[in-house]
Motif scaffolding. Structure first.
Motif, PDB file in Angstrom:
ATOM      1  N   ASN A 106      22.124 -48.346 137.059  1.00 28.60           N
ATOM      2  CA  ASN A 106      21.185 -48.373 135.936  1.00 28.60           C
ATOM      3  C   ASN A 106      19.719 -48.399 136.352  1.00 28.60           C
ATOM      4  O   ASN A 106      18.846 -48.633 135.530  1.00 28.60           O
ATOM      5  N   HIS A 107      19.451 -48.145 137.640  1.00 27.05           N
ATOM      6  CA  HIS A 107      18.062 -48.154 138.089  1.00 27.05           C
ATOM      7  C   HIS A 107      17.845 -47.039 139.114  1.00 27.05           C
ATOM      8  O   HIS A 107      18.312 -47.134 140.253  1.00 27.05           O
ATOM      9  N   SER A 108      17.147 -45.992 138.716  1.00 32.87           N
ATOM     10  CA  SER A 108      16.984 -44.815 139.582  1.00 32.87           C
ATOM     11  C   SER A 108      16.196 -45.131 140.853  1.00 32.87           C
ATOM     12  O   SER A 108      16.485 -44.587 141.920  1.00 32.87           O
ATOM     13  N   GLN A 109      15.222 -46.033 140.761  1.00 33.00           N
ATOM     14  CA  GLN A 109      14.432 -46.376 141.952  1.00 33.00           C
ATOM     15  C   GLN A 109      15.269 -47.138 142.978  1.00 33.00           C
ATOM     16  O   GLN A 109      15.096 -46.967 144.185  1.00 33.00           O
ATOM     17  N   TYR A 110      16.193 -47.952 142.474  1.00 37.52           N
ATOM     18  CA  TYR A 110      17.076 -48.674 143.388  1.00 37.52           C
ATOM     19  C   TYR A 110      18.032 -47.704 144.084  1.00 37.52           C
ATOM     20  O   TYR A 110      18.302 -47.841 145.285  1.00 37.52           O
ATOM     21  N   VAL A 111      18.534 -46.733 143.340  1.00 39.73           N
ATOM     22  CA  VAL A 111      19.397 -45.687 143.926  1.00 39.73           C
ATOM     23  C   VAL A 111      18.643 -44.939 145.025  1.00 39.73           C
ATOM     24  O   VAL A 111      19.174 -44.676 146.107  1.00 39.73           O
ATOM     25  N   ALA A 112      17.384 -44.603 144.749  1.00 39.33           N
ATOM     26  CA  ALA A 112      16.567 -43.912 145.750  1.00 39.33           C
ATOM     27  C   ALA A 112      16.367 -44.794 146.984  1.00 39.33           C
ATOM     28  O   ALA A 112      16.428 -44.312 148.126  1.00 39.33           O
ATOM     29  N   LEU A 113      16.142 -46.083 146.773  1.00 33.16           N
ATOM     30  CA  LEU A 113      15.925 -47.009 147.878  1.00 33.16           C
ATOM     31  C   LEU A 113      17.165 -47.143 148.760  1.00 33.16           C
ATOM     32  O   LEU A 113      17.078 -47.108 149.995  1.00 33.16           O
TER      33      LEU A 113
END
Length: 389
Positions: A106-113
């Motif tokens: 549910n968090h695109s920035q966390y997926v990117a990280l």
């Protein structure tokens, strides 16, 4: 002979069919239209050409790897298992962008990280050194898209978004995106013979995109750099050959394109952008007031009137004035208008012959067409029928 592979061209909502048509005309294979994207197949040279020639693509992605993931451990392990050394060394820089449509994430920035962590950890284990992150100008841009449990990892072939053509140094407040400007022109099926007028030209984007369409100029021919130019397999000789081929596709254009605005400072900004695009021979930039000018019949108007954040006057009366000016001063013309203020459209006082749903950024918008007949519409229909019989 270069090997074919799948690519994905991203676009704006409502421009998928236009992009599909562009790809077909360019010679793409296995074209499949989706939402805000079109899949296609081509080789390395076609990848270069697509980036240079497509007017309605925001970026071109090259999928390289897919796997399933339901949590952050699955995501990390899946990315880690791929051999990143074929695309990235410890001395290179990278950036990762994530998009998600999943109940598991549910968090695109966390997926990117987490994706970035897996990549740099793998390279550090192999070489003893980790690549650095550079979000502004990396050697490799990586895109991670998660749809439910399916993780698709792609390379961003474009680098900076393709709407950054390089000509627009000067902008007004909230200028129209270059891809959207090209898209609405292509959606309108402008005949490229009628006088093309943007009577509220702002920074000149619509007129510039119209001129490039009319003269068949590749929209990104003057771009400083594409993402693929930093890849290990970049073929400069092939790229220059594609570039030369694009230049040869330019054609004579005798049509008349006018960019007008009532504000003198805005006119100067538009003039500067036209000069940056090397299109002074195609576009007349002049000061003019849409509400006071008269236009001869057969003109083709396309404009993006100010709304809300750019307007300090009453919306209702402003849009009512647009309708009155079209009726009284632009008889015989076809007018296309895009606006993000859907309520304001109700005050134009004209019935559009066409209405297309689009998005200007995150703002739901409408592209509408008004046919300004001489006399009444009923009279026009009768005359048109008698001519065809």
């Amino acid at each position: 002979m270069s090997q074919n592979f799948k690519m994905i061209a991203k676009t704006l909502y409502g421009l998928e069919e236009v992009l599909e048509k562009e790809l077909r005309q360019l010679g793409a294979m296995d074209i499949k239209k989706g939402v805000r994207m079109v899949e296609f197949v081509g080789d390395q040279g076609f990848m270069y050409k697509a980036n240079m020639m497509l007017r309605t693509a925001i970026r071109i992605l090259k999928p390289i790897y897919s796997f399933k993931a339901r949590n952050e451990v699955d995501l990390y392990d899946g990315v880690y298992q791929f051999d990143w050394s074929q695309y990235l060394t410890a001395h290179d820089t990278l950036s990762v962008h994530g998009t998600i449509a999943s109940k598991y994430f549910n968090h695109s920035q966390y997926v990117a990280l987490k994706t970035k962590d897996a990549i740099v950890d793998q390279i550090r284990r192999k070489t003893g050194r980790r690549p650095d992150v550079d979000t502004s100008h990396p050697d490799l841009r990586i895109s991670v898209h998660i749809n439910d449990q399916t993780v698709d990892v792609s390379l961003d072939t474009s680098g900076e978004p393709l709407y950054k053509r390089g000509y627009r140094d000067k902008t007004n407040v909230a200028p129209i995106n270059e891809v959207l400007a090209a898209g609405i022109i292509l959606l309108s099926n402008w005949d490229q013979r009628s006088t093309f007028i943007d009577p509220m030209c702002g920074s000149g984007t619509i007129a510039i995109e119209a001129a490039m369409i009319g003269a068949n100029i590749a929209p990104n021919i003057n771009r400083m750099e594409f993402g693929f130019e930093r890849w290990p397999d970049y073929d400069n000789q092939l790229f220059e050959a594609i570039q030369e081929s694009c230049l040869k596709k330019m054609r004579e254009f005798d049509g008349k394109i006018q960019a007008r605005d009532a504000d003198g400072y805005t006119v100067e900004k538009a003039r500067e952008n036209v000069k940056n695009a090397n299109l002074q021979d195609f576009i007349e930039v002049e000061k003019g007031d849409f509400f006071r000018d008269h236009q001869s019949a057969q003109a083709f108007l396309m404009f993006n009137p100010p709304y809300d954040e750019r307007l300090s006057v009453d919306i209702e009366s402003f849009y009512a004035e647009i309708g009155n000016a079209l009726k009284q001063r632009y008889t015989g013309s076809t007018a296309w208008m895009i606006t993000g203020n859907l309520e304001a459209l109700k005050h134009v006082g004209l019935r559009p012959s066409k209405k297309i749903k689009l998005y200007n950024g995150k703002l739901e918008s409408r592209l509408v067409r008004y046919d300004m007949y001489s006399g009444t519409k009923k009279t026009h229909k009768i005359h048109g029928k008698s001519k065809s019989q």
